[in-house]
Design an enzyme around this catalytic site. Structure first.
Site, PDB file in Angstrom:
ATOM      1  N   GLU A 134       0.823  -1.157  -0.121  1.00  0.00           N
ATOM      2  CA  GLU A 134       0.067  -0.155  -0.063  1.00  0.00           C
ATOM      3  C   GLU A 134       0.999   0.967   0.159  1.00  0.00           C
ATOM      4  OE1 GLU A 134      -3.068  -0.704   2.804  1.00  0.00           O
ATOM      5  OE2 GLU A 134      -3.937   1.358   2.649  1.00  0.00           O
ATOM      6  N   ARG A 177      -5.994 -19.876  17.518  1.00  0.00           N
ATOM      7  CA  ARG A 177      -6.348 -21.472  17.711  1.00  0.00           C
ATOM      8  C   ARG A 177      -5.127 -22.187  18.596  1.00  0.00           C
ATOM      9  NH1 ARG A 177      -7.747 -23.723  12.173  1.00  0.00           N
ATOM     10  NH2 ARG A 177      -9.734 -22.816  12.747  1.00  0.00           N
ATOM     11  N   GLU A 204      -9.291  19.783  37.727  1.00  0.00           N
ATOM     12  CA  GLU A 204     -10.746  21.246  37.878  1.00  0.00           C
ATOM     13  C   GLU A 204     -10.125  22.612  38.048  1.00  0.00           C
ATOM     14  OE1 GLU A 204     -13.498  19.923  40.984  1.00  0.00           O
ATOM     15  OE2 GLU A 204     -14.609  18.714  39.311  1.00  0.00           O
ATOM     16  N   SER A 243       7.746   9.478  13.941  1.00  0.00           N
ATOM     17  CA  SER A 243       7.569  10.319  15.195  1.00  0.00           C
ATOM     18  C   SER A 243       7.124   9.495  16.276  1.00  0.00           C
ATOM     19  CB  SER A 243       6.004  10.914  14.894  1.00  0.00           C
ATOM     20  OG  SER A 243       4.985   9.929  14.402  1.00  0.00           O
TER      21      SER A 243
END
Lengths: 513, 104
Positions: A75, A225, A318, A87
């Protein structure tokens, strides 16, 4: 004669050896790695990180196990793969130069006009593959991907037959291989073109879910398997600089040892209520509405540890660092100087900056790196926003198990959605795995707001069962007397009860006992 | 008129398919490329490096190296009309050759 069959060949077949993938968490999920000397089919939709996993399988083979590899690409061009994987810190181009990594380029050749006639086979590809394996002494092979082979040739039957031959050839050579295949949907048939038929021994599925507008990656071992593996989907994430990291949630075994050592909560009165402090290997959940004093309790817990020379790690989701430091100062705790001494580390991140899986990995790394003697997360429930319900549940389980494994105490806070009374999702998720639960509540009496604290649960210990009033001042949390004749605090509708009625109730329970 | 043509055929060992492809190519060249052709037969089992250099996947694969552009023909070359058109030797070209009396 019946017993003429030789028995020897059956010996040693019981446990199929596995080859460690070297991918964080994946060996745990696969119970040791991928079956050695066999081909594993790796299926996934577009963008499900098949190529990354394939490259990482070879990269960690080279780096961690001194096992060389061959990457057959149908590909992406080898040059692009080298560049894309840079990276992650895998110097593929260097490895190619050092003859530790070999590419077999099976990408379509656009400059050529290919005309297909009659019958043919993949003899050349197999010869090139064998040549490459021999040249670098490879024991790991990746072929990426089957779909691209099919798109290069017209006759699908020939391609299927020839891929089968390749699988047989690889098995004969004895290399361990990963073959990737595209899926069209996250669920349903495993791959297009029915390729499972010839490499069906082992199937692994990568998924890239879209749930409530959030992306979530999972990996599932569909079958191995002849050997065992973890069942179900496990979340994973791609970490820049290091690659795929699988979170082996349900694979975490509850084997934590339990011990009787107590540590201070940072508050003398709270220690007394808990029967002498928190257990050293326990997770404490602090639940309460906003402003009830959860951050204060966390601050005291961290400062309490640091003042006795322990290294303490605080995750804030928070409030910012500055806010947390300022808060601490107003309660008489000097975080800045404790940090200077290297005793505390405060890590603040917004929950929304990344996915929960990434938070998990980052937090676990922080813990591994700082090696704290206690950990606090303020608040756990803020992270709910960054994830789906399922992802959040997995996160809570994973963090809890991770901290327990380290045998250090952890304090998690959870914000209840309503001001008065109420419970949060977090409680439902972790109340059974936390060892202690402390509730902080507002109590409204005669037009005044009071704060109340109670130790709801303290595993393996006696604790104060009363609901105490507390005030917050310049020295922190001051736990005072209990609300003796008030009922309904936890349900959020407190009311006074006459002393006589209280006595009657008490005597009722005493009779029962 | 001299048609300079350089062809390279990749085969895998001495299989029936390989032998058939080699025979087909030789007969075809004798008939349609009487002068100035060069055939090179490469067994990928002996020379996997050449297959690697040309990024050949299937065998038999015929590559027309000269003239450019490169052309690839995959298969045992039994479908002559397709092979000829892929090599750029159209039928009418063949008939011209025949009319010249060079080869029938």
């Amino acid at each position: 004669m019946v017993d003429t069959l030789p028995e020897a060949p059956l010996q040693g077949l019981k446990s199929l050896p596995k080859l460690s993938t070297g991918i964080s968490g994946l060996d745990h999920v696969t119970e040791g790695g991928v079956p050695q000397g066999r081909t594993t089919l790796l299926c996934g939709t577009a963008g499900s990180a098949k190529t990354v996993l394939g490259c990482q399988f070879l990269a960690s083979g080279i780096r961690d196990f001194d096992q060389n590899g061959v990457f057959v690409t149908f590909e992406e061009a080898p040059r692009d793969i080298c560049r894309n994987m840079e990276s992650f810190g895998w110097p593929i181009a260097d490895w190619v130069d050092e003859n530790r990594w070999a590419f077999v380029d099976g990408t379509a050749q656009p400059e050529h006009d290919i005309v297909e006639t009659e019958d043919y086979d993949f003899g050349a590809l197999i010869a090139r593959l064998e040549h490459a394996i021999e040249r670098v002494g490879a024991s790991r092979i990746v072929m990426d991907s089957i779909g691209s082979v099919f798109s290069q040739f017209d006759d699908k039957n020939i391609v299927r037959r020839e891929l089968h031959r390749i699988a047989i050839a690889l098995r004969r050579i004895g290399v361990t291989s990963i073959l990737t295949a595209e899926r069209e949907a996250e669920h349903g048939t495993n791959s297009r073109y029915g390729v499972e038929e010839f490499v069906a021994d082992n199937v692994v599925i990568l998924r890239y879910h879209l749930e409530q507008e959030k992306r979530r990656r999972t990996i599932e071992i569909l079958k191995f398997r002849g050997t065992t593996h973890g069942k179900g989907e496990f979340p994973f994430t791609i970490v820049p600089g290091s690659g795929i990291s699988v979170l082996p949630l349900s694979a975490i075994s509850l084997e934590q040892k339990s011990n009787e050592v107590r540590v201070t909560s940072g508050n003398v009165e709270l220690d007394r209520m808990c029967g002498g402090g928190f257990f050293r290997d326990s997770i404490v959940l602090v639940s309460g509405a906003t402003g009830t004093g959860k951050t204060l309790l966390t601050t005291e817990f961290i400062a309490g540890g640091a003042s006795s020379g322990e290294r303490c790690l605080l995750f804030g989701f928070e409030e910012s660092r500055d806010q947390l430091f300022r808060n601490a100062k107003s309660w008489g705790r000097d975080f800045a100087s404790l940090e200077e001494q290297g005793l505390i580390r405060v890590v603040c991140r917004y929950p929304e900056v990344c996915g929960l899986e990434d938070h998990t990995i980052a937090m676990q790394r922080e813990i591994e790196d700082f090696k704290p003697a206690r950990v606090a997360i303020d608040s756990l429930s803020a992270l709910e926003r960054a994830s789906t319900a399922k992802g959040y549940r997995e996160f809570v389980l994973s963090m809890t198990a991770f901290i327990k494994e380290k045998e250090i105490p952890g304090v998690f806070t959870a914000t209840t959605p309503t001001l008065m009374g109420g419970a949060s999702v977090t409680e439902a998720h972790i109340s059974t795995i936390t060892d202690s639960i402390i509730l902080l509540r507002y109590v409204e009496l005669y037009g005044q707001m009071h704060r109340a604290l109670t130790v709801l649960k303290m595993r393996g210990s006696n604790h104060d069962r009363e609901i105490h009033r507390f005030v917050i001042d310049g020295k922190g949390m001051r736990i005072a007397e209990s609300f003796r004749n008030v009922i309904g605090i936890l349900s959020g509708s407190p009311a006074y009860m006459p002393e006589s009625e209280l006595e009657r109730m008490r005597s009722m329970f005493e009779e029962r006992e | 008129m001299v048609t300079q043509c350089h062809l390279r055929l990749f085969v895998t060992g001495q299989t029936a398919r390989s032998i058939k492809a080699v025979e087909n190519l030789q007969r075809l060249c004798e008939r349609y490329l009487p002068h100035g052709h060069e055939i090179e037969i490469v067994d990928v089992l002996q020379r996997p490096d050449l297959a690697e250099a040309e990024k050949v996947m299937a065998t038999p694969t015929l590559i027309r190296k000269v003239p450019l552009p490169k052309r690839r023909i995959i298969g045992d070359l039994s479908d002559w009309s397709r092979v000829l058109s892929a090599l750029g030797l159209e039928r009418d070209e063949m008939s011209t050759q025949a009319a010249d009396g060079t080869e029938v």
